[in-house]
Design an enzyme around this catalytic site. Sequence first.
Site, PDB file in Angstrom:
ATOM      1  N   ASN A  47      27.724  78.474  68.280  1.00 52.83           N
ATOM      2  CA  ASN A  47      28.858  79.374  68.513  1.00 52.83           C
ATOM      3  C   ASN A  47      29.376  79.900  67.181  1.00 52.83           C
ATOM      4  O   ASN A  47      29.355  79.205  66.155  1.00 52.83           O
ATOM      5  CB  ASN A  47      29.959  78.723  69.350  1.00 52.83           C
ATOM      6  N   CYS A  58      29.240  82.743  71.951  1.00 54.02           N
ATOM      7  CA  CYS A  58      28.850  81.364  72.311  1.00 54.02           C
ATOM      8  C   CYS A  58      27.434  81.051  71.824  1.00 54.02           C
ATOM      9  O   CYS A  58      26.617  81.961  71.609  1.00 54.02           O
ATOM     10  CB  CYS A  58      28.885  81.175  73.816  1.00 54.02           C
ATOM     11  N   GLU A  60      24.916  79.813  73.432  1.00 52.52           N
ATOM     12  CA  GLU A  60      23.863  80.239  74.362  1.00 52.52           C
ATOM     13  C   GLU A  60      23.483  81.702  74.129  1.00 52.52           C
ATOM     14  O   GLU A  60      22.316  82.063  74.069  1.00 52.52           O
ATOM     15  CB  GLU A  60      24.349  80.098  75.814  1.00 52.52           C
ATOM     16  N   CYS A  91      29.907  79.029  79.772  1.00 52.08           N
ATOM     17  CA  CYS A  91      31.011  79.827  80.307  1.00 52.08           C
ATOM     18  C   CYS A  91      30.457  80.911  81.238  1.00 52.08           C
ATOM     19  O   CYS A  91      29.241  81.141  81.313  1.00 52.08           O
ATOM     20  CB  CYS A  91      31.812  80.450  79.158  1.00 52.08           C
ATOM     21  N   CYS A  94      28.290  83.661  79.577  1.00 52.35           N
ATOM     22  CA  CYS A  94      26.935  83.181  79.251  1.00 52.35           C
ATOM     23  C   CYS A  94      26.092  83.021  80.513  1.00 52.35           C
ATOM     24  O   CYS A  94      24.899  83.312  80.502  1.00 52.35           O
ATOM     25  CB  CYS A  94      26.998  81.880  78.465  1.00 52.35           C
TER      26      CYS A  94
HETATM   27  N1  THU Z   1      31.382  77.657  73.684  1.00 53.22           N
HETATM   28  C1  THU Z   1      30.031  77.824  73.574  1.00 53.22           C
HETATM   29  O1  THU Z   1      29.513  78.203  72.518  1.00 53.22           O
HETATM   30  N2  THU Z   1      29.281  77.530  74.658  1.00 53.22           N
HETATM   31  C2  THU Z   1      29.747  76.944  75.792  1.00 53.22           C
HETATM   32  O2  THU Z   1      28.969  76.622  76.670  1.00 53.22           O
HETATM   33  C3  THU Z   1      31.176  76.704  75.958  1.00 53.22           C
HETATM   34  C4  THU Z   1      32.050  77.275  74.897  1.00 53.22           C
HETATM   35  C5  THU Z   1      32.209  77.883  72.487  1.00 53.22           C
HETATM   36  C6  THU Z   1      33.069  79.097  72.474  1.00 53.22           C
HETATM   37  C7  THU Z   1      34.143  78.673  71.488  1.00 53.22           C
HETATM   38  O3  THU Z   1      33.680  78.904  70.161  1.00 53.22           O
HETATM   39  C8  THU Z   1      34.265  77.168  71.678  1.00 53.22           C
HETATM   40  O4  THU Z   1      33.072  76.773  72.321  1.00 53.22           O
HETATM   41  C9  THU Z   1      35.466  76.746  72.494  1.00 53.22           C
HETATM   42  O5  THU Z   1      35.541  77.454  73.685  1.00 53.22           O
END
Ligand code: THU
Length: 136
Positions: A47, A58, A60, A91, A94
Amino acid sequence: MIIDKETKIKLLKAAYEAKEYAYAPYSNFSVGAALLTKEGRIFTGCNIENASYGATNCAERTAIFKAISEGERDFLALAIVSDFSGYTFPCGICRQVISEFSKEFQVIFQNNKGEILSLSVKDLFPYPFNEKDLVK
Ligand code: THU
């Protein structure tokens, strides 16, 4: 498509390594992802946050966009990890992006007990918005 345990472990390891590159100064929640192509290539992602929070990407999507931008479109599996004790589920945005490029790939999770969970994209996101919805 069944992914064997050895492959899942390899992909999870790549996701944990990618998590170390997370740029998450605002949430302090680091996420790593690793995407396996049909040819056996692995694209990783983390992320990447932003002071303008909505500009955050994110892990993913980072992995998927890296792969797409290098000409890959066929995927077998995506591993997702964080430091959270449970499984880290993607999320909604994603899930929509995953569904755009998945025919039938597996999404793999691991919790802090070492347990592994694999879900199909269909299970994870049964009702995507897709090209059929664009037909008037
Ligand atoms: N986040 C991801 O990178 N992937 C996920 O599956 C859930 C959330 C990140 C977004 C943000 O930088 C942090 O996690 C908190 O939401």
